[in-house]
Motif scaffolding. Structure first.
Motif, PDB file in Angstrom:
ATOM      1  N   THR A 100       0.861  -1.132  -0.021  1.00 15.17           N
ATOM      2  CA  THR A 100      -0.027  -0.007  -0.188  1.00 15.17           C
ATOM      3  C   THR A 100       0.717   1.273   0.204  1.00 15.17           C
ATOM      4  O   THR A 100       0.444   2.310  -0.142  1.00 15.17           O
ATOM      5  N   ASP A 101       2.044   1.147   0.327  1.00 16.06           N
ATOM      6  CA  ASP A 101       2.902   2.506   0.054  1.00 16.06           C
ATOM      7  C   ASP A 101       3.012   2.934  -1.232  1.00 16.06           C
ATOM      8  O   ASP A 101       3.336   4.141  -1.107  1.00 16.06           O
ATOM      9  N   MET A 102       2.848   2.011  -2.031  1.00 18.59           N
ATOM     10  CA  MET A 102       2.799   2.694  -3.437  1.00 18.59           C
ATOM     11  C   MET A 102       1.919   3.662  -3.695  1.00 18.59           C
ATOM     12  O   MET A 102       1.717   4.434  -4.834  1.00 18.59           O
ATOM     13  N   LYS A 103       0.681   3.458  -2.970  1.00 12.97           N
ATOM     14  CA  LYS A 103      -0.560   4.567  -3.083  1.00 12.97           C
ATOM     15  C   LYS A 103      -0.071   5.868  -2.634  1.00 12.97           C
ATOM     16  O   LYS A 103      -0.819   6.851  -2.903  1.00 12.97           O
ATOM     17  N   LEU A 104       1.196   6.129  -2.180  1.00 10.56           N
ATOM     18  CA  LEU A 104       1.700   7.498  -1.644  1.00 10.56           C
ATOM     19  C   LEU A 104       1.981   8.478  -2.766  1.00 10.56           C
ATOM     20  O   LEU A 104       2.191   9.473  -2.659  1.00 10.56           O
ATOM     21  N   MET A 105       2.148   7.791  -3.950  1.00 12.57           N
ATOM     22  CA  MET A 105       2.660   8.589  -5.175  1.00 12.57           C
ATOM     23  C   MET A 105       1.590   8.302  -6.255  1.00 12.57           C
ATOM     24  O   MET A 105       1.198   7.104  -6.363  1.00 12.57           O
ATOM     25  N   ARG A 106       1.568   9.173  -7.323  1.00 16.13           N
ATOM     26  CA  ARG A 106       0.855   9.213  -8.489  1.00 16.13           C
ATOM     27  C   ARG A 106       1.603   9.674  -9.612  1.00 16.13           C
ATOM     28  O   ARG A 106       2.187  10.661  -9.714  1.00 16.13           O
ATOM     29  N   LEU A 107       1.694   8.634 -10.663  1.00 16.17           N
ATOM     30  CA  LEU A 107       2.506   9.109 -11.864  1.00 16.17           C
ATOM     31  C   LEU A 107       1.649   9.609 -13.021  1.00 16.17           C
ATOM     32  O   LEU A 107       0.519   9.069 -13.141  1.00 16.17           O
ATOM     33  N   VAL A 108       1.713  10.788 -13.452  1.00 16.48           N
ATOM     34  CA  VAL A 108       1.087  11.589 -14.502  1.00 16.48           C
ATOM     35  C   VAL A 108       1.928  11.783 -15.536  1.00 16.48           C
ATOM     36  O   VAL A 108       2.934  12.365 -15.537  1.00 16.48           O
TER      37      VAL A 108
END
Length: 372
Positions: free
Chosen positions: A244-252
């Motif tokens: 769930t740590d991957m939810k802390l960042m968003r790639l756009v």
């Protein structure tokens, strides 16, 4: 962060001279009468007095003085911008003007300013100069580092009150995160990667409040995608981080997506803080009964005990009554799974989960109290 008095420090000076503490408090009451922060200032002064008493090393004393001066100056200068949301933008100082990312950073600065957000950068060239150029001086803040090469303030903030110089990287980095309601990271070098990993570590461990962390790349770019692949394959697969740590960042891959990520994060969520053992989320819109009931089961893993409780302001936040109009969601947060906390915030930001059927324009007041 609740204040914890240093009993050992007080006892130390009571044993060596009981009058000293009362003298310090008397002087503080003269310069700042009736301040609720007198005990904090007292411990600050006693800490310096103990350092002087031991007098071990001149270099240690000079580091302490420089850091304290930088902190005080930054606090004082930034007070005038209190109440405005700010976005810290990181990226390479070496990005040339003709590069597509330069144009994107300039567009990003303009879009953030249009959303009434200030743009914080390191005040240098490249991505930093482009973001400030787009935002304009009134929406720009520069935190410059004094280096013998490369790092000269860009024309937008150079010579203005919107520029703060720092001698130490650690004090400068503190304000990059402390002042940020969101962070946008463009491709860059060691410094950009350092900031990216530090920000994610601080949020993952709860040492910094949860804010949007947006990784922005040009269409077709692979900089952040390769980095995220490495994180998944080496960190997540080896269980060095939680999935769930991957939810802390968003790639756009567009400025529109980057700004939308930030605006969406604050569409209902306003701010958060700890009140004793309860974690409190302040919201512009109260949640409806169906959403709250669903949340009890879907996000039960976030609670150490009991359930989620929704309530209005009841005076417990005595120092922040200006937010009394906001609804509260309180629970005994496990303080570990901040990626799941991000998922909870995404849930409460969905308009269909709000009690009012026609959401009104939200107030974007800056939250001064951080979760630390």
């Amino acid at each position: 962060m609740p204040y914890q008095p240093n009993d050992l420090l007080s006892r130390h000076f009571q044993e060596s001279g009981p009058d000293l503490i009362s003298q310090v408090e008397a002087q503080l009451n003269r310069v700042s009468p009736n301040s609720p922060n007198i005990p904090i200032y007292r411990d600050m002064i006693l800490t310096v007095l103990r350092m002087a008493q031991e007098d071990h090393n001149r270099w240690n004393a000079k580091i302490t003085l420089q850091a304290l001066r930088e902190l005080e100056q930054a606090f004082r200068v930034l007070e005038q911008f209190k109440g405005r949301r700010k976005v810290t933008v990181f990226g390479s100082a070496r990005t040339p003007v003709e590069h597509p990312l330069y144009a994107m950073a300039r567009e990003l600065g303009a879009a953030l300013a249009h959303s009434d957000m200030m743009v914080i950068t390191g005040a240098g060239g490249g991505i930093m100069a482009a973001a400030h150029e787009g935002a304009g001086r009134d929406h720009s803040l520069g935190f410059n580092i004094t280096l013998p090469f490369e790092q000269h303030a860009n024309p937008t903030v150079d010579g203005t009150n919107n520029l703060l110089p720092f001698h130490f990287f650690f004090t400068r980095k503190l304000f990059f995160v402390k002042e940020a309601d969101a962070l946008v990271l463009c491709p860059g070098g060691f410094g950009t990667l350092d900031e990216a990993l530090e920000v994610l570590t601080l949020i993952q461990t709860g040492k910094s409040p949860l804010v949007p962390v947006v990784l922005l790349d040009a269409p077709g770019g692979t900089f952040w995608q390769v980095a995220m692949d490495f994180i998944r394959q080496q960190l997540e697969d080896n269980r060095y981080i939680l999935p769930t740590d991957m939810k802390l960042m968003r790639l756009v891959y567009s400025v529109e997506e980057a700004v939308e990520q930030i605006n969406q994060f604050y569409s209902n969520f306003h701010s958060s803080r700890w009140l004793k053992r309860q974690f409190v989320i302040r919201m512009h819109h109260k949640l409806n009964d169906q959403a709250l009931e669903h949340m009890q089961e879907a996000f039960a893993d976030l609670c150490l005990s009991d359930q989620f409780h929704q309530h209005a302001y009841n005076g417990e936040e005595h120092d922040e009554a200006q937010f009394s109009h906001l609804a509260r969601l309180a629970f005994a947060f496990n303080a570990r799974t901040h990626g799941r906390l991000r998922e909870l915030i995404d849930y409460i930001n969905l308009p269909e989960n709000w009690a009012d059927s026609k959401p009104q324009a939200t107030q974007r007041a800056r939250e001064p109290s951080k979760v630390i």
